[in-house]
Design an enzyme around this catalytic site. Sequence first.
Site, PDB file in Angstrom:
ATOM      1  N   CYS A  34     -90.327  77.701  -2.773  1.00 46.12           N
ATOM      2  CA  CYS A  34     -89.072  76.982  -2.982  1.00 46.12           C
ATOM      3  C   CYS A  34     -89.155  76.118  -4.243  1.00 46.12           C
ATOM      4  O   CYS A  34     -90.214  75.538  -4.527  1.00 46.12           O
ATOM      5  CB  CYS A  34     -88.755  76.089  -1.777  1.00 46.12           C
ATOM      6  N   HIS A  90     -84.681  79.477   0.858  1.00 43.14           N
ATOM      7  CA  HIS A  90     -85.742  79.590   1.858  1.00 43.14           C
ATOM      8  C   HIS A  90     -85.313  80.357   3.104  1.00 43.14           C
ATOM      9  O   HIS A  90     -86.127  81.031   3.747  1.00 43.14           O
ATOM     10  CB  HIS A  90     -86.213  78.190   2.257  1.00 43.14           C
ATOM     11  N   HIS A 141     -90.313  82.379   4.003  1.00 44.81           N
ATOM     12  CA  HIS A 141     -89.488  82.541   2.804  1.00 44.81           C
ATOM     13  C   HIS A 141     -89.316  84.036   2.505  1.00 44.81           C
ATOM     14  O   HIS A 141     -90.274  84.806   2.594  1.00 44.81           O
ATOM     15  CB  HIS A 141     -90.158  81.849   1.622  1.00 44.81           C
ATOM     16  N   HIS A 143     -89.518  87.509   1.226  1.00 41.55           N
ATOM     17  CA  HIS A 143     -90.403  88.129   0.240  1.00 41.55           C
ATOM     18  C   HIS A 143     -90.922  89.477   0.737  1.00 41.55           C
ATOM     19  O   HIS A 143     -90.950  89.758   1.925  1.00 41.55           O
ATOM     20  CB  HIS A 143     -91.599  87.224  -0.068  1.00 41.55           C
ATOM     21  N   GLN A 145     -94.141  92.494  -0.697  1.00 44.76           N
ATOM     22  CA  GLN A 145     -95.446  92.485  -1.370  1.00 44.76           C
ATOM     23  C   GLN A 145     -95.683  93.821  -2.056  1.00 44.76           C
ATOM     24  O   GLN A 145     -94.978  94.805  -1.799  1.00 44.76           O
ATOM     25  CB  GLN A 145     -96.571  92.220  -0.366  1.00 44.76           C
TER      26      GLN A 145
END
Length: 324
Positions: A34, A90, A141, A143, A145
């Site tokens: 954030c 967030h 949060h 996301h 990878q």
Amino acid sequence: MAELRYDPISREWVMVASYRQSRPQMPADWCPFCPGSGKVPDAGYDVMRYLNDFPALSQSPPEPDDVATDVFQTARAYGRCEVLLYSDRHTATLGDLDDEHIKKLANMWRECFVELSADERVKYVFIFENRGEQVGVTMPHPHGQVYAYPYLPPKLEREVLSAREYHIVKGGNLFLSLLDEEKRVGTRIIARGEHFTVYVPFYSRIAYGVHVTANRPVADISEMTDAELGALGVTLRDCARMYDGLFGFPFPYMMCMHNAPVNSGDFTGVFQFHVEFFPPLRARDKQQFFASSETGAGAFCNPTSPEEKAAEMREAYLASVGAR
């Protein structure tokens, strides 16, 4: 400790990264992704690549511990692990992103794949998302990878071997042949778009397992046109919305992109880009476990009907598209 260890029985490399055990469960009042954390731009961002703080693979790996013998084989854990941040909000999710935002994310997926593929020591670039505490997520949060492996992971190796054999014997693309048959039968199709088809495979191992396959012969994300890339982002976004709409709560899943291997030959006409979703739930309040048969023998039993689950998700997908 960060190294690769070889299993000569299964013929698979295992990543050993004991320091990852110390990954923190983030406090509720602080998040490194954030703005204001000191880890990302204070001014905010739309999407962002972030080098993993606890990588299992790195481009400057340490030497393996002195544990190798004539029988036991080790190797340096070469590669790269990145976090792909979807938004600076967030509480956002993949399903929350509008069309323009999701296209930026799709472009980051392609950029990341192309850049990591340029490293000749990398043999596979794996883009994925883990969502929900049920699959071990410690960071809420939004996301995904990416792992850049120095070897071809076993599941992908089996896919490649099957695809090559089919191409030699039948002269076609195994993935597209399966997709054509799914389209002909129709009962497991969730959605058909100009560029991608969403469906539950005939042989699905789990409840609510979904595949998303490119309609045109495309071996990896780098071969997509801008229109296809944008459609990929929107389609995966709508799949996330579909899952959330099934039972009216944030649905956990693992989303796995399957691109062709890199730096390993030409896969044109052989491999086909596709995405696989693996949800850990088999009902609103029931988790599906990989127990002894699945884990110990690799013999899977789906306790649900793929056709029935496809009908459920088709209804939820149509509702999610209407919610854009």
